[in-house]
Design an enzyme around this catalytic site. Sequence first.
Site, PDB file in Angstrom:
ATOM      1  N   ASP A   1     -14.539   1.132 -26.666  1.00 21.08           N
ATOM      2  CA  ASP A   1     -14.672   1.596 -28.052  1.00 21.08           C
ATOM      3  C   ASP A   1     -13.289   2.005 -28.525  1.00 21.08           C
ATOM      4  OD1 ASP A   1     -17.300   0.942 -28.240  1.00 21.08           O
ATOM      5  OD2 ASP A   1     -18.049   2.976 -28.441  1.00 21.08           O
TER       6      ASP A   1
ATOM      7  N   HIS B   1     -26.602   8.767 -24.749  1.00 23.31           N
ATOM      8  CA  HIS B   1     -27.149   7.449 -24.397  1.00 23.31           C
ATOM      9  C   HIS B   1     -27.907   7.453 -23.074  1.00 23.31           C
ATOM     10  CE1 HIS B   1     -23.821   6.159 -27.199  1.00 23.31           C
ATOM     11  NE2 HIS B   1     -24.840   5.490 -27.689  1.00 23.31           N
TER      12      HIS B   1
END
Length: 341
Positions: free
Chosen positions: A75, A216
């Site tokens: 990311d 997550h």
Amino acid sequence: MAGLGIWMAFISVCFVSVSALLQRLEHPIKADGSLSLVVVGDWGRKGTYNQSEVATQMGRVAAKLNIDFVISTGDNFYDDGLTGIDDPAFESSFSKIYTAKSLQKQWYNVLGNHDYRGDVEAQLNPILQNIDPRWICQRSFIVDTEIAEFFFVDTTPFVDKYFLKPKDHKYDWRGVLPREKYLLKLLKDLEIALKDSTANWKIVVGHHPVRSIGHHGDTQELIRQLLPILEANDVDVYINGHDHCLEHISSTSSQIQFLTSGGGSKAWKGDIDKDKRDGVKFYYDGQGFMSVELEQTNAKVVYYDIFGKVLHVVNLSKGLRSASAIWKSRCSQRCLSQYVD
């Protein structure tokens, strides 16, 4: 940057194959046989969300440790990767943020799910090294440092929801489709490379966590497909980002230490699953990064916040790999070379 340019020229001729499979980069260790690095993930926000503050502390720690390189757990550019090789975000989120002299070392990067929402080929394009020679990004590759091998794994294509329920997001799957064939080859190549490794430390790096109690949580696809390979091949450490936190979980079924460094910018305060505590040694729901110091038989991992405060320390030790194990691995490499072009 002149020294880095010389180093880039050196490593450009050190791309070799592992049994003609995963690409390998060789990175020298220090004269005393040690290695040090910093790890940051989930960072690329043009300095906002405390990215610049984290970068400042990274520079201070990197100078103190005289680091050899930097690992990014993915990311790299929010929210939707790069638009192309000329996207100004490359400089505004990377080159102009990590400016400390101590961070002018090689950066080894993996792709995250947000990177796949942009032009993936742009991040992988070596032409970016003309803008900033620190940048190296491939889907999956190996960095060999003699005492340790770092196996970088492209984890985003493992995750079903990006294919089955992408919502409003568009992903750049060039080079990945057909997905099943891509993943089977990646897992096979990784398994062979891990089995053939003679390094005393085997460290795997991916964007998505295998184990996490953050937002997550565990990545079930990696637990099913990747974890058995890691356990069967004596991997010591798995490093990841994705969850915007700092985290240390010890496996309850093997020696693997799961280390999350995903606090490079925006963090998720209070987003934690308090019911999954098995093996959890440390969790911090703020921004920060971690450092790694390696010797032949000892490793030290330190987590820092945006003020440079030490939050958690992990000390690991192990014996040298036996001569018989190294012989078997080299024999395996010789035998395999008879069947691989």
